[in-house]
Design a protein around this motif. Structure first.
Motif, PDB file in Angstrom:
ATOM      1  N   LEU A  95      73.288   1.765  85.171  1.00 17.79           N
ATOM      2  CA  LEU A  95      72.068   1.381  84.458  1.00 17.79           C
ATOM      3  C   LEU A  95      70.917   1.121  85.415  1.00 17.79           C
ATOM      4  N   ASP A 133      74.979  -5.093  76.159  1.00 14.60           N
ATOM      5  CA  ASP A 133      75.347  -3.681  76.022  1.00 14.60           C
ATOM      6  C   ASP A 133      76.427  -3.294  77.026  1.00 14.60           C
ATOM      7  N   ASP A 176      70.593  -6.109  78.047  1.00 13.20           N
ATOM      8  CA  ASP A 176      71.332  -5.089  78.792  1.00 13.20           C
ATOM      9  C   ASP A 176      72.737  -5.571  79.116  1.00 13.20           C
ATOM     10  N   CYS A 178      76.877  -1.478  85.498  1.00  8.26           N
ATOM     11  CA  CYS A 178      75.584  -2.044  85.901  1.00  8.26           C
ATOM     12  C   CYS A 178      74.874  -1.143  86.900  1.00  8.26           C
ATOM     13  N   SER A 219      68.934  -9.219  82.681  1.00 10.60           N
ATOM     14  CA  SER A 219      68.586  -8.932  81.289  1.00 10.60           C
ATOM     15  C   SER A 219      69.742  -9.317  80.384  1.00 10.60           C
ATOM     16  N   LEU A 231      71.619  -7.512  86.525  1.00  8.37           N
ATOM     17  CA  LEU A 231      70.575  -6.867  85.730  1.00  8.37           C
ATOM     18  C   LEU A 231      69.376  -7.762  85.425  1.00  8.37           C
ATOM     19  N   ALA A 263      66.881   1.651  85.574  1.00 12.13           N
ATOM     20  CA  ALA A 263      66.111   0.408  85.481  1.00 12.13           C
ATOM     21  C   ALA A 263      65.198   0.232  86.678  1.00 12.13           C
TER      22      ALA A 263
END
Length: 293
Positions: free
Chosen positions: A71, A36, A33, A68, A30, A28, A75
């Motif tokens: 997401l 989370d 993120d 992931c 991040s 990611l 993203a």
């Protein structure tokens, strides 16, 4: 997310957490993120049927990877409209308790970001976590042969990265401090001794802080940019700053004149700075505020 190892299942998750963090972060780029994702992975682990799980580590890696991928579907759309250059959120790698032994350098994360989500997942699961293609196929809902091809394409792209320079811990930190002082005071003579001729500066403001929209190439252009920034800031060091290691690179963080928490990480080759990564997007540096007091 703060967990206490009060039961065997939580203890298993906590033992795997550094590995899961590194996997999700590389997927990611991040920190927020990733946190989370790990919280959701823990909840799913708590709800799972333990009797049907033969390898908890593999199970947790696969849960994290699937989360992931879900997401990244959204993203990726956000990334395509991102203003200016995108850099991964900087993560501190100076605390040995974090056990971030996997490669989380900015260069690798940028290379992974250029892969499709499925290529990224196949590469990480096979080349990093040594999963069999049959297991990867179940995770990605693809055939084993398709997963083999995904990993092979990703591997070819990642292998195009230049070799990592040898670790030079104290030398790298000394060079980082010298660069920081020269850049903040506009000492162009010192900068000419620190920067490689083909140095590249990449800055990420995310449309929320001042930053160059495109990479800056070459010693002269980078030095002029830094001198201009120093002039506007009064050619003085920030009141609050510290050296550190971010993504395994010599780095510094500071509160800049415009109130933005700014991080700068450098890559070094043969005693010269070849890459400069400046992150000024407050959404990406907020998690580091407690580290700069």
């Amino acid at each position: 997310m703060t967990l206490q190892a009060t039961d065997p299942d939580t203890k298993v998750f906590l033992q795997m957490r550094p590995c899961l963090f590194a996997a999700a972060y590389r997927m990611l780029g991040s920190v927020s993120d990733t946190e989370d994702i790990l919280q959701e992975a823990y909840l799913r682990w708590q709800r799972s049927d333990r009797s049907a799980i033969q390898e908890p580590a593999g199970y947790l890696i696969r849960i994290t990877t699937r989360l992931c991928l879900d997401l990244l579907k959204s993203a990726r759309v956000r990334r395509e409209t991102y203003p200016g250059e995108w850099l991964p959120e900087p993560v501190l790698t100076e605390d040995p308790t974090e056990l971030l032994d996997q490669d989380v350098t900015v260069a690798l994360l940028l290379a992974l970001d250029r892969l499709s989500p499925l290529e990224r997942a196949a590469f990480l699961l096979h080349d990093i976590f040594d999963d069999a293609y049959t297991d990867i196929a179940a995770t990605l809902d693809r055939s084993p042969e398709a997963c083999r091809q995904l990993a092979a394409r990703a591997r070819r792209k990642v292998q195009q990265l230049p070799p990592k320079p040898p670790e030079q811990s104290q030398h790298g930190m000394d060079l980082a401090e010298a660069f920081f002082r020269a850049s903040k005071t506009g000492d162009t003579a010192a900068l000419s001794q620190l920067l490689a001729q083909d140095v590249v500066l990449i800055s990420d403001g995310g449309g929320k802080a001042i930053a160059a929209l495109n990479p800056i190439y070459g010693m002269d252009r980078v030095a002029r940019l830094l001198d201009g920034v120093a002039r506007k800031a009064g050619r003085r060091l920030p009141a609050n700053w510290r050296l550190c290691r971010l993504n395994r690179l010599p780095a510094m963080m500071c509160w800049s004149e415009d109130g933005v928490l700014e991080t700068t990480a450098i890559e070094i080759l043969e005693g010269r700075i070849t890459r400069i990564y400046v992150t000024r997007n407050p959404d990406k540096t907020r998690h580091l505020e407690r580290a700069l007091v």
